[in-house]
Enzyme design. Structure first.
Site, PDB file in Angstrom:
ATOM      1  N   GLU A 212     -17.496  -2.928   6.672  1.00  0.00           N
ATOM      2  CA  GLU A 212     -18.662  -3.032   6.195  1.00  0.00           C
ATOM      3  C   GLU A 212     -19.518  -1.985   6.626  1.00  0.00           C
ATOM      4  O   GLU A 212     -19.771  -1.943   7.832  1.00  0.00           O
ATOM      5  CB  GLU A 212     -18.990  -4.251   6.008  1.00  0.00           C
ATOM      6  CG  GLU A 212     -18.305  -5.315   5.180  1.00  0.00           C
ATOM      7  CD  GLU A 212     -19.207  -6.882   5.175  1.00  0.00           C
ATOM      8  OE1 GLU A 212     -18.893  -7.648   4.356  1.00  0.00           O
ATOM      9  OE2 GLU A 212     -19.855  -7.130   6.296  1.00  0.00           O
ATOM     10  N   CYS A 213     -20.132  -0.905   5.632  1.00  0.00           N
ATOM     11  CA  CYS A 213     -21.220   0.069   6.132  1.00  0.00           C
ATOM     12  C   CYS A 213     -20.910   0.617   7.243  1.00  0.00           C
ATOM     13  O   CYS A 213     -20.070   1.386   7.166  1.00  0.00           O
ATOM     14  CB  CYS A 213     -22.607  -1.150   6.056  1.00  0.00           C
ATOM     15  SG  CYS A 213     -23.906  -0.059   6.001  1.00  0.00           S
ATOM     16  N   GLY A 214     -21.381   0.194   8.338  1.00  0.00           N
ATOM     17  CA  GLY A 214     -21.205   1.001   9.815  1.00  0.00           C
ATOM     18  C   GLY A 214     -19.682   0.893   9.947  1.00  0.00           C
ATOM     19  O   GLY A 214     -19.087   2.029  10.291  1.00  0.00           O
TER      20      GLY A 214
END
Length: 436
Positions: free
Chosen positions: A327-329
Site C-alpha cells: 500500500e502506497c509506500g
C-alpha cells in the site's frame, strides 16, 4: 456510563490533537478511563491517542464506513468513563459527494453519536470575529450541538478578555484559554506529525500538555458538557476478510501506515500476524501465506532499503509462490525504482514495474473507491474497496496490468490504478473498508 465529546475546530492546524492528548492524559491522571477515536482517515493520530490513554484508538469514517461498522468500532468505549473523538480538518469539512454514511466530515460523527462538539478556536489576528466564527459553526447544521470553546494561542490577557466577552454575548461557553506554549508543539513532516513511536520523549510532551491545559482549562466544566453515552456492545464485527491465515507484516519506521481497525479485524477473523523489519534487513516469515507492506516513509530510507540484500532476496523468494501486497509506500518499494527528494535513483525490489519520484513533489490526497479488475489478497475481482490516498510521489512508470478502476470522491477516474504482476499487487490508497 461514558461521557462522549467530539473535539473539532474551524480548520486544520488549530490545536485539536494537542488538546485531545492533554485532556485525555489529564483525565487519566485523575483515575478516569479514557477512550479516543479519530474521525476521518488520518492514520497517525491514533498512535498518539494510545500513548496518552493506554488504550488502542481507531479511525471512524463516515465516507468509507457504514453506521454498523462505526457502531462496532465505538463500542470499545463502553467501559470507559470519557470518550473523545478527535476531528479532522474543520468541523464540516468533507467531500462534495456523500459516501457510505456521510461526507467524511467530523460533523457526521458528532450527529451520528449524539456527542456535543468542543471547539478549539485560534483567535490569532482577530478578536470578536472569533465569536462570529464559533456562532456560525454552532448554527450551521441543526443536528450538531456545540458544547463550548477552548481558545488556543491567545496573545495577552486583554486579547483573551475581548474574545471571551464576544463569545459570552452570543451564548457560547468558554472553558479556558491557552497562551502560546512552544514546549507542547508536536513536530511535523511532509505527511503530518512525526509518528508517536519515533518520538522518545512523547510521554513527557503529553504530560506537559496535560499540566498546561489543567492550569488553563476548567476540566470539570468540559466533562459536564459531554453527553451521557451508554451504547450496547455491537453484535456484528467488521466486514473484513483477512488477506491470509498467517500474515507477514512489514513494520518499522519506513512501513507504519496501517489502520488499527484493519489489523484488529484480521485478528478477530482468526488470522495470525507476524511482523518483520525491512530496515533491519529482515525478510518475511517463510511460514506465512501472504506478505503485506503498508505505507510509511520509504522515501526517507530509500538508500538503506535498496542496500538491504536479505530483505530484498527474502521478499523475492516469498513472491515466487505466495501473494505480496503493498500500500502506497509499500507499493513503491515493490516497484523497480524510487527517486528521492535529492534526485538520487534507488533500485527497489522489482516485483512490479512501478517507478516513482520525489524529486518533483506533487501532493495526491483524497478518498478512493476502487473496483478490482484483478484479485488481491483478501478480495476478489469486482470487489469495491474504499480507502484514502496521501503521498507526494510522482509516477514515472506504471507498466503492469492495472489492479483496479479507481475513482476519487467526485467519481472521476484517476491514474493511480494500482498494479499486478505474478503474485505481487499494489495500490496507492490505504484500505479502510469494503462495501458490503
Amino acid at each position: 456510563m461514558a461521557a462522549g465529546l467530539v473535539i473539532s475546530a474551524p480548520a486544520s492546524g488549530v490545536g485539536k490533537t494537542t488538546l485531545t492528548l492533554a485532556l485525555a492524559r489529564a483525565w487519566r491522571n485523575r483515575g478516569l478511563n479514557v477512550q479516543c477515536f479519530k474521525s476521518g482517515p488520518d492514520y497517525i493520530d491514533p498512535a498518539f491517542h494510545a500513548a496518552a490513554t493506554g488504550r488502542a484508538s481507531v479511525n471512524v469514517d463516515s465516507w468509507a464506513m457504514d453506521r454498523a461498522t462505526i457502531a462496532h468500532l465505538v463500542s470499545r468505549g463502553t467501559d470507559a468513563d470519557v470518550v473523545l473523538a478527535e476531528g479532522s480538518m474543520g468541523l464540516f469539512d468533507g467531500v462534495a459527494t456523500r459516501g457510505v454514511s456521510g461526507t467524511g466530515a467530523t460533523a457526521d460523527i458528532a450527529e451520528m453519536l449524539g456527542w456535543p462538539v468542543l471547539l478549539v478556536i485560534d483567535p490569532s489576528g482577530q478578536a470578536q470575529t472569533a465569536a462570529a466564527i464559533a456562532a456560525g459553526l454552532r448554527d450551521y447544521r441543526a443536528g450538531v450541538r456545540l458544547a463550548g470553546v477552548v481558545l488556543n494561542r491567545v496573545a495577552s490577557p486583554r486579547h483573551e478578555d475581548l474574545v471571551r466577552r464576544a463569545l459570552l454575548d452570543v451564548g457560547i461557553a468558554v472553558f479556558g484559554a491557552l497562551p502560546r506554549h512552544a514546549e507542547i508543539s508536536l513536530p511535523k513532516r511532509h505527511l503530518g506529525l512525526v509518528q508517536a513511536e519515533e518520538q522518545a520523549e512523547i510521554g513527557k510532551l503529553i504530560d506537559e500538555a496535560a499540566r498546561f491545559v489543567t492550569e488553563h482549562v476548567d476540566l470539570d466544566a468540559v466533562l459536564r458538557s459531554a453527553a451521557a453515552w451508554s451504547p450496547q456492545p455491537a453484535a456484528n464485527g467488521l466486514n473484513v476478510t483477512p488477506p491470509g491465515q498467517r500474515i507477514a507484516l512489514a513494520r518499522d519506521a519506513a512501513f507504519s501506515f496501517v489502520y488499527p481497525h484493519m489489523l484488529e479485524a484480521w485478528r478477530a477473523a482468526g488470522a495470525e500476524i507476524s511482523t518483520f523489519s525491512p530496515l533491519a534487513d529482515e525478510g518475511p516469515d517463510p511460514s506465512a501465506d501472504v506478505c503485506w507492506l503498508p505505507g510509511g516513509y520509504p522515501e526517507l530510507h530509500a538508500g538503506r532499503i535498496a542496500a538491504n540484500a536479505r530483505f530484498r532476496s527474502g521478499l523475492t523468494a516469498f513472491a515466487e509462490t505466495r501473494p505480496v501486497h503493498g500500500e502506497c509506500g509499500g507499493y513503491m518499494v515493490l516497484g523497480a525504482a524510487l527517486t528521492d527528494a535529492d534526485g538520487v535513483r534507488h533500485e527497489m525490489t522489482g516485483l512490479l514495474g512501478l517507478e516513482t519520484s520525489f524529486a518533483k513533489r506533487r501532493m495526491h490526497l483524497g478518498y478512493r473507491l476502487a473496483a478490482l479488475a484483478a484479485p488481491m489478497p483478501g478480495h476478489h475481482v469486482g470487489a469495491r474497496l474504499r480507502g484514502h490516498e496521501f503521498h507526494y510521489s510522482t509516477i514515472v512508470a506504471q507498466p503492469d496490468t492495472p489492479l483496479a478502476v479507481v475513482h476519487d470522491a467526485t467519481g472521476a477516474v484517476i491514474a493511480e490504478t494500482g498494479s499486478r504482476r505474478g503474485h505481487a499487487t499494489g495500490t496507492f490508497f490505504h484500505l479502510i473498508a469494503e462495501d458490503r
